[in-house]
Design a protein around this motif. Structure first.
Motif, PDB file in Angstrom:
ATOM      1  N   ARG A   9       0.839  -1.211   0.000  1.00 44.80           N
ATOM      2  CA  ARG A   9       0.000   0.000   0.000  1.00 44.80           C
ATOM      3  C   ARG A   9       0.870   1.255   0.000  1.00 44.80           C
ATOM      4  O   ARG A   9       0.558   2.241  -0.680  1.00 44.80           O
ATOM      5  N   GLU A  49       2.371   1.751  -3.513  1.00 47.69           N
ATOM      6  CA  GLU A  49       1.420   2.146  -4.546  1.00 47.69           C
ATOM      7  C   GLU A  49       0.813   3.522  -4.300  1.00 47.69           C
ATOM      8  O   GLU A  49       0.037   4.002  -5.131  1.00 47.69           O
ATOM      9  N   SER A  50       1.182   4.170  -3.193  1.00 51.12           N
ATOM     10  CA  SER A  50       0.675   5.509  -2.880  1.00 51.12           C
ATOM     11  C   SER A  50       1.672   6.552  -3.374  1.00 51.12           C
ATOM     12  O   SER A  50       2.814   6.594  -2.906  1.00 51.12           O
ATOM     13  N   ASP A  51       1.248   7.375  -4.312  1.00 55.56           N
ATOM     14  CA  ASP A  51       2.131   8.410  -4.854  1.00 55.56           C
ATOM     15  C   ASP A  51       2.087   9.704  -4.055  1.00 55.56           C
ATOM     16  O   ASP A  51       3.007  10.515  -4.131  1.00 55.56           O
ATOM     17  N   ASP A  52       1.029   9.915  -3.307  1.00 56.67           N
ATOM     18  CA  ASP A  52       0.821  11.158  -2.568  1.00 56.67           C
ATOM     19  C   ASP A  52       1.299  10.981  -1.124  1.00 56.67           C
ATOM     20  O   ASP A  52       0.916  10.014  -0.463  1.00 56.67           O
ATOM     21  N   ALA A  87      -1.463  10.236   1.294  1.00 56.98           N
ATOM     22  CA  ALA A  87      -1.976   8.864   1.233  1.00 56.98           C
ATOM     23  C   ALA A  87      -1.016   7.897   1.924  1.00 56.98           C
ATOM     24  O   ALA A  87      -1.440   6.943   2.594  1.00 56.98           O
ATOM     25  N   GLN A  88       0.291   8.118   1.759  1.00 59.53           N
ATOM     26  CA  GLN A  88       1.278   7.284   2.444  1.00 59.53           C
ATOM     27  C   GLN A  88       1.123   7.411   3.956  1.00 59.53           C
ATOM     28  O   GLN A  88       1.172   6.417   4.694  1.00 59.53           O
ATOM     29  N   VAL A  91      -1.760   5.413   5.333  1.00 62.47           N
ATOM     30  CA  VAL A  91      -1.422   4.007   5.541  1.00 62.47           C
ATOM     31  C   VAL A  91      -0.646   3.842   6.850  1.00 62.47           C
ATOM     32  O   VAL A  91      -0.932   2.946   7.659  1.00 62.47           O
TER      33      VAL A  91
END
Length: 211
Positions: free
Chosen positions: A181, A184-187, A190-191, A194
């Motif tokens: 996860r 796959e998180s570019d922002d 968002a990271q 997680v």
């Protein structure tokens, strides 16, 4: 490419033992022995279904370039590696596994975290330290050396060019699903979402005495 049962987050270290003939061939083909110890670079992707040995597995398409140091190698090609995750990538096209897994990939850019992102990360780090202190003190241990060791890891110049969010994840996130996860998180936001989930899970397990 090296499909594995774990993901590799940039900044994380991963020991590997190479014994399958296809990966022994990969080392032979790509080994850089101009330095000591010899090194090799390859992509690591998480296996979403299947097994590490034998082939035929289903692979994730976002992974990490590993910079691997060869710490030991036998005459038959079996080897011990110490890998460090460097750069995220996305697979553009899987090629034939001949003689080992191969793919065309594109590097994924990293967005620099903003001051607000770093403040969230600092708050997560505070929660982690608090959890570790409670756990160690409950076991009758001094938390000071452990907390100090984490500061040394954070200051490692070898990973200074890697996002602090990834560096933090590298030493905290252990479950392959959560590692993927993160990858796959570019922002950065968002990271951090997680990582907040991971931290909340650790705190919940600690509250119920399972960590």
């Amino acid at each position: 490419m090296f499909p594995l049962g774990t993901a590799l987050v940039p900044g994380a270290e991963l020991p590997l033992r190479v014994f399958e003939p296809r990966y022994r061939q990969m080392l032979t083909d790509h080994l850089d022995d101009s330095d000591e110890p010899p090194r090799v670079r390859f992509g690591v992707v998480l296996i979403s279904r299947g097994f590490e040995v034998g082939g035929g597995e289903v692979r994730c398409d976002v992974g990490t370039i590993a910079d691997a140091e060869i710490t030991g190698r036998l005459p038959d090609g079996r080897a011990a590696l110490r890998c460090t995750g460097r750069q995220r990538f996305r697979v553009v096209e899987w090629l034939a596994d001949d003689p080992y897994p191969r793919a065309r990939v594109e590097a994924l850019p990293e967005r620099a975290p903003s001051p607000e992102h770093l403040a969230r990360l600092d708050a997560l780090d505070g929660r982690l330290h608090s959890l570790m202190r409670r756990r160690l003190e409950a076991a009758g241990e001094d938390p000071g050396p452990v907390i100090a060791a984490l500061s040394v890891i954070d200051a490692d110049p070898a990973t200074a060019d890697i996002s602090p969010i990834h560096r933090w994840a590298a030493r905290v996130v252990s479950q392959p699903h959560d590692q993927q996860r993160i990858l796959e998180s570019d922002d950065p936001a968002a990271q951090l979402d997680v990582l907040d989930d991971v931290m909340a899970g650790m705190e919940a397990r600690a509250a119920f005495g399972s960590i």
